[in-house]
Write a protein that holds these residues in place. Structure first.
Motif, PDB file in Angstrom:
ATOM      1  N   HIS A  16     -51.777 -28.488   2.982  1.00 44.98           N
ATOM      2  CA  HIS A  16     -51.463 -28.744   1.575  1.00 44.98           C
ATOM      3  C   HIS A  16     -50.235 -27.952   1.111  1.00 44.98           C
ATOM      4  O   HIS A  16     -49.343 -28.505   0.463  1.00 44.98           O
ATOM      5  CB  HIS A  16     -52.684 -28.403   0.706  1.00 44.98           C
ATOM      6  N   GLU A  17     -50.182 -26.682   1.428  1.00 47.24           N
ATOM      7  CA  GLU A  17     -49.080 -25.834   0.985  1.00 47.24           C
ATOM      8  C   GLU A  17     -47.746 -26.277   1.583  1.00 47.24           C
ATOM      9  O   GLU A  17     -46.694 -26.141   0.948  1.00 47.24           O
ATOM     10  CB  GLU A  17     -49.358 -24.364   1.310  1.00 47.24           C
ATOM     11  N   LEU A  20     -46.584 -29.113  -0.533  1.00 44.79           N
ATOM     12  CA  LEU A  20     -46.015 -28.603  -1.789  1.00 44.79           C
ATOM     13  C   LEU A  20     -44.618 -28.037  -1.563  1.00 44.79           C
ATOM     14  O   LEU A  20     -43.702 -28.296  -2.344  1.00 44.79           O
ATOM     15  CB  LEU A  20     -46.914 -27.532  -2.395  1.00 44.79           C
ATOM     16  N   SER A  23     -41.696 -30.364  -1.645  1.00 46.19           N
ATOM     17  CA  SER A  23     -41.140 -30.791  -2.927  1.00 46.19           C
ATOM     18  C   SER A  23     -40.060 -29.833  -3.427  1.00 46.19           C
ATOM     19  O   SER A  23     -39.177 -30.244  -4.183  1.00 46.19           O
ATOM     20  CB  SER A  23     -42.250 -30.910  -3.980  1.00 46.19           C
ATOM     21  N   ASP A  47     -51.459 -31.899  -8.065  1.00 48.11           N
ATOM     22  CA  ASP A  47     -50.352 -30.958  -7.940  1.00 48.11           C
ATOM     23  C   ASP A  47     -49.255 -31.493  -7.022  1.00 48.11           C
ATOM     24  O   ASP A  47     -48.067 -31.286  -7.290  1.00 48.11           O
ATOM     25  CB  ASP A  47     -50.823 -29.568  -7.509  1.00 48.11           C
ATOM     26  N   LEU A  48     -49.632 -32.217  -5.987  1.00 50.02           N
ATOM     27  CA  LEU A  48     -48.613 -32.842  -5.138  1.00 50.02           C
ATOM     28  C   LEU A  48     -47.821 -33.867  -5.935  1.00 50.02           C
ATOM     29  O   LEU A  48     -46.589 -33.924  -5.844  1.00 50.02           O
ATOM     30  CB  LEU A  48     -49.252 -33.511  -3.923  1.00 50.02           C
ATOM     31  N   GLN A  51     -45.515 -31.994  -8.649  1.00 48.90           N
ATOM     32  CA  GLN A  51     -44.397 -31.239  -8.068  1.00 48.90           C
ATOM     33  C   GLN A  51     -43.347 -32.161  -7.446  1.00 48.90           C
ATOM     34  O   GLN A  51     -42.149 -31.938  -7.616  1.00 48.90           O
ATOM     35  CB  GLN A  51     -44.900 -30.219  -7.047  1.00 48.90           C
TER      36      GLN A  51
END
Length: 178
Positions: A16-17, A20, A23, A47-48, A51
Motif C-alpha cells: 500500500h505505501e 501511495l 502518487s 487514500d490512494l 492522493q
C-alpha cells in the motif's frame, strides 16, 4: 525525485505505501492515459484515490476528461476517482472559468443517489469545493443542492444537506464577496 517509470513500478507492487509513494514521485507530464487507467483500475482505498488525483492526475494533460471517464464506472473507488477529479480541477486550475466547472454538475447529479460511503462523501466534497470557489458557483451549487433535497435517494439528500450546511456559512460567503 520525480520519475514516472519508477512510480509505475512502485504502483504495481502489492504494498500500500509503495502505491501511495507512486502518487508523489510520478510525473504528470509523463503520465499516459493508459497508465492513469491502470492506476485507477487498481484503486481499493480512498487514500490512494485522493492522493493520485491530487498529486498526479489533476496536473496531467488529459485531466479534464477524467471526471466523465471514471465517474460512470461501477466500482466504489473508481467512481470516487471521477468525482474527486472535479474537486482537484477546481482546486488546482485556479484560472479556469467557473462555467468549465459547472459542466460537471449534471454528471454529479447522475450519480448522487450512489449510497456507498466513499462515493457520497466525494460528491459532497466536490459540491462544497465548487461552492466555495466563487459567488457564482456558490449560487449554482446552492440551487443544485436544494433540488437534490427533493430526491428520493437518501445519499443525495445527505450530500445536499452536508453541502448546504457548509457553503451557506457567513464566513464563506463573506470571503467570496471580498
Amino acid at each position: 525525485r520525480k520519475n514516472q517509470a519508477l512510480a509505475m513500478a512502485l504502483y504495481r507492487k502489492p504494498i500500500h505505501e509503495a502505491k501511495l509513494l507512486a502518487s508523489f514521485i510520478g510525473t504528470p507530464k509523463d503520465l499516459s492515459l493508459a497508465e492513469a487507467d491502470e492506476i485507477t483500475a487498481g484503486f481499493y482505498s480512498w487514500d490512494l484515490v485522493d492522493q493520485h488525483c491530487a498529486n498526479l492526475f489533476a496536473k496531467a494533460s488529459f485531466a479534464w476528461s477524467l471526471p466523465e471517464r471514471y465517474t460512470p464506472l461501477e466500482t466504489e473507488f473508481q467512481r470516487r476517482a471521477g468525482i474527486v477529479m472535479v474537486v482537484q480541477l477546481a482546486l488546482k486550475h485556479k484560472k479556469c472559468h467557473d462555467d468549465e466547472l459547472l459542466q460537471f454538475l449534471p454528471l454529479l447529479k447522475e450519480y448522487a443517489s450512489d449510497d456507498r460511503n466513499f462515493v457520497k462523501k466525494a460528491l459532497s466534497w466536490a459540491l462544497r469545493t465548487l461552492g466555495k470557489r466563487s459567488l457564482y458557483l456558490n449560487a449554482a451549487v446552492q440551487d443544485f443542492a436544494k433540488a437534490m433535497l427533493e430526491s428520493p435517494a437518501a445519499a443525495a439528500k445527505w450530500s445536499a444537506r452536508d453541502t448546504l450546511k457548509e457553503i451557506t456559512q457567513p464566513k464563506y460567503l463573506a470571503r467570496l464577496k471580498r
